[in-house]
Design a protein around this motif. Sequence first.
Motif, PDB file in Angstrom:
ATOM      1  N   ALA A   1       0.894  -1.187   0.036  1.00 25.38           N
ATOM      2  CA  ALA A   1       0.211   0.388  -0.477  1.00 25.38           C
ATOM      3  C   ALA A   1       1.066   1.028  -0.292  1.00 25.38           C
ATOM      4  O   ALA A   1       0.439   2.082  -0.476  1.00 25.38           O
ATOM      5  CB  ALA A   1      -0.482  -0.376   1.357  1.00 25.38           C
ATOM      6  N   ARG A   2       1.930   0.879   0.821  1.00 21.90           N
ATOM      7  CA  ARG A   2       2.757   2.124   1.254  1.00 21.90           C
ATOM      8  C   ARG A   2       3.669   3.030  -0.241  1.00 21.90           C
ATOM      9  O   ARG A   2       3.358   3.828  -0.837  1.00 21.90           O
ATOM     10  CB  ARG A   2       4.026   2.226   1.933  1.00 21.90           C
ATOM     11  N   TYR A   3       4.384   1.568  -0.862  1.00 20.82           N
ATOM     12  CA  TYR A   3       4.351   1.810  -2.099  1.00 20.82           C
ATOM     13  C   TYR A   3       4.006   2.268  -3.507  1.00 20.82           C
ATOM     14  O   TYR A   3       4.484   2.988  -3.954  1.00 20.82           O
ATOM     15  CB  TYR A   3       5.501   0.278  -3.034  1.00 20.82           C
ATOM     16  N   HIS A   4       2.426   2.098  -3.074  1.00 18.34           N
ATOM     17  CA  HIS A   4       1.523   2.258  -4.294  1.00 18.34           C
ATOM     18  C   HIS A   4       1.185   3.775  -3.353  1.00 18.34           C
ATOM     19  O   HIS A   4       0.380   4.436  -4.418  1.00 18.34           O
ATOM     20  CB  HIS A   4       0.649   1.819  -4.739  1.00 18.34           C
ATOM     21  N   GLY A   5       1.551   4.168  -2.462  1.00 17.21           N
ATOM     22  CA  GLY A   5       1.242   5.733  -2.348  1.00 17.21           C
ATOM     23  C   GLY A   5      -0.226   5.530  -2.203  1.00 17.21           C
ATOM     24  O   GLY A   5      -1.019   7.069  -1.323  1.00 17.21           O
ATOM     25  N   LEU A   6      -0.934   4.715  -1.370  1.00 17.83           N
ATOM     26  CA  LEU A   6      -2.284   4.542  -1.151  1.00 17.83           C
ATOM     27  C   LEU A   6      -2.375   5.132   0.324  1.00 17.83           C
ATOM     28  O   LEU A   6      -1.764   5.101   1.290  1.00 17.83           O
ATOM     29  CB  LEU A   6      -2.705   3.407  -1.095  1.00 17.83           C
ATOM     30  N   SER A   7      -3.471   5.513   0.919  1.00 18.20           N
ATOM     31  CA  SER A   7      -4.080   6.202   2.088  1.00 18.20           C
ATOM     32  C   SER A   7      -4.636   5.403   2.512  1.00 18.20           C
ATOM     33  O   SER A   7      -5.636   4.268   2.359  1.00 18.20           O
ATOM     34  CB  SER A   7      -4.026   7.017   2.352  1.00 18.20           C
TER      35      SER A   7
ATOM     36  N   SER B   1      -7.971   5.447  -5.070  1.00 12.15           N
ATOM     37  CA  SER B   1      -7.955   7.052  -6.350  1.00 12.15           C
ATOM     38  C   SER B   1      -6.869   7.199  -7.015  1.00 12.15           C
ATOM     39  O   SER B   1      -7.096   7.656  -8.451  1.00 12.15           O
ATOM     40  CB  SER B   1      -9.062   7.541  -5.859  1.00 12.15           C
ATOM     41  N   LYS B   2      -6.309   5.264  -7.223  1.00 19.18           N
ATOM     42  CA  LYS B   2      -4.636   6.145  -8.267  1.00 19.18           C
ATOM     43  C   LYS B   2      -4.699   5.335  -9.243  1.00 19.18           C
ATOM     44  O   LYS B   2      -5.663   4.210  -9.333  1.00 19.18           O
ATOM     45  CB  LYS B   2      -3.811   5.104  -7.355  1.00 19.18           C
ATOM     46  N   SER B   3      -4.605   6.709 -10.415  1.00 22.87           N
ATOM     47  CA  SER B   3      -4.848   5.996 -11.767  1.00 22.87           C
ATOM     48  C   SER B   3      -3.808   4.419 -11.788  1.00 22.87           C
ATOM     49  O   SER B   3      -2.498   4.627 -11.405  1.00 22.87           O
ATOM     50  CB  SER B   3      -4.648   6.819 -12.343  1.00 22.87           C
ATOM     51  N   GLY B   4      -3.675   4.397 -12.147  1.00 29.87           N
ATOM     52  CA  GLY B   4      -3.266   2.651 -13.193  1.00 29.87           C
ATOM     53  C   GLY B   4      -2.599   1.821 -11.895  1.00 29.87           C
ATOM     54  O   GLY B   4      -1.972   0.618 -12.069  1.00 29.87           O
ATOM     55  N   LEU B   5      -3.405   1.939 -10.820  1.00 33.28           N
ATOM     56  CA  LEU B   5      -3.499   0.344  -9.753  1.00 33.28           C
ATOM     57  C   LEU B   5      -4.669   0.159  -9.280  1.00 33.28           C
ATOM     58  O   LEU B   5      -5.982   0.724  -9.513  1.00 33.28           O
ATOM     59  CB  LEU B   5      -2.888   1.233  -8.436  1.00 33.28           C
TER      60      LEU B   5
ATOM     61  N   ALA C   1      -2.111 -13.152  -3.345  1.00 28.42           N
ATOM     62  CA  ALA C   1      -2.484 -13.288  -4.468  1.00 28.42           C
ATOM     63  C   ALA C   1      -3.102 -12.033  -5.614  1.00 28.42           C
ATOM     64  O   ALA C   1      -2.616 -11.723  -6.714  1.00 28.42           O
ATOM     65  CB  ALA C   1      -2.150 -15.041  -5.344  1.00 28.42           C
ATOM     66  N   ARG C   2      -4.015 -11.510  -4.990  1.00 31.33           N
ATOM     67  CA  ARG C   2      -4.991 -11.020  -5.428  1.00 31.33           C
ATOM     68  C   ARG C   2      -4.535  -9.501  -5.699  1.00 31.33           C
ATOM     69  O   ARG C   2      -4.284  -8.740  -6.836  1.00 31.33           O
ATOM     70  CB  ARG C   2      -6.658 -10.796  -5.243  1.00 31.33           C
ATOM     71  N   ILE C   3      -3.982  -9.594  -4.896  1.00 36.46           N
ATOM     72  CA  ILE C   3      -3.012  -7.852  -4.237  1.00 36.46           C
ATOM     73  C   ILE C   3      -1.932  -8.037  -5.177  1.00 36.46           C
ATOM     74  O   ILE C   3      -1.746  -6.160  -5.921  1.00 36.46           O
ATOM     75  CB  ILE C   3      -3.092  -7.635  -3.550  1.00 36.46           C
ATOM     76  N   VAL C   4      -1.359  -8.331  -5.778  1.00 36.88           N
ATOM     77  CA  VAL C   4      -0.328  -8.389  -6.166  1.00 36.88           C
ATOM     78  C   VAL C   4      -0.104  -8.176  -7.568  1.00 36.88           C
ATOM     79  O   VAL C   4       0.304  -7.376  -8.676  1.00 36.88           O
ATOM     80  CB  VAL C   4       0.942  -9.378  -5.856  1.00 36.88           C
ATOM     81  N   ALA C   5      -1.162  -8.602  -7.880  1.00 38.66           N
ATOM     82  CA  ALA C   5      -2.132  -8.601  -8.872  1.00 38.66           C
ATOM     83  C   ALA C   5      -2.867  -7.532 -10.111  1.00 38.66           C
ATOM     84  O   ALA C   5      -2.403  -7.740 -10.758  1.00 38.66           O
ATOM     85  CB  ALA C   5      -2.312 -10.273  -9.952  1.00 38.66           C
ATOM     86  N   LEU C   6      -2.985  -6.472  -8.705  1.00 40.45           N
ATOM     87  CA  LEU C   6      -3.506  -5.671  -9.085  1.00 40.45           C
ATOM     88  C   LEU C   6      -2.668  -4.584  -9.907  1.00 40.45           C
ATOM     89  O   LEU C   6      -1.345  -4.384 -10.203  1.00 40.45           O
ATOM     90  CB  LEU C   6      -3.655  -4.653  -7.787  1.00 40.45           C
TER      91      LEU C   6
END
Length: 89
Positions: free
Chosen positions: A9-15, A32-36, A84-89
């Motif tokens: 989550a932190r890697y993708h900048g999610l709050s 609301s991150k585009s591309g994820l 597996a589902r999360i890393v595939a996002l």
Amino acid sequence: MDTALGSIARYHGLSFRTPSLGGYLYAFAHHSKSGLGHIPESEHAHFQAKIVKQRNKYMHEAGAFPHHEEEVKKILSEMQACMARIVAL
């Protein structure tokens, strides 16, 4: 699992509201991150019920623990599916 989801989550900048398993799953469902990609609400609810609720029961209720090996295998299988589902996002 908490640490792994939090790191992703932190890697993708999610709050997230709280640094917790449930908080991270909520972030992956509602960001609301585009591309994820997102996990759909149905998966979010499923993982919340099958992983977070069960894990919290075992961690926070006195004397609570899985009574059968199948319970352990089930929660571990759900955790693997979630990761597996999360890393595939």
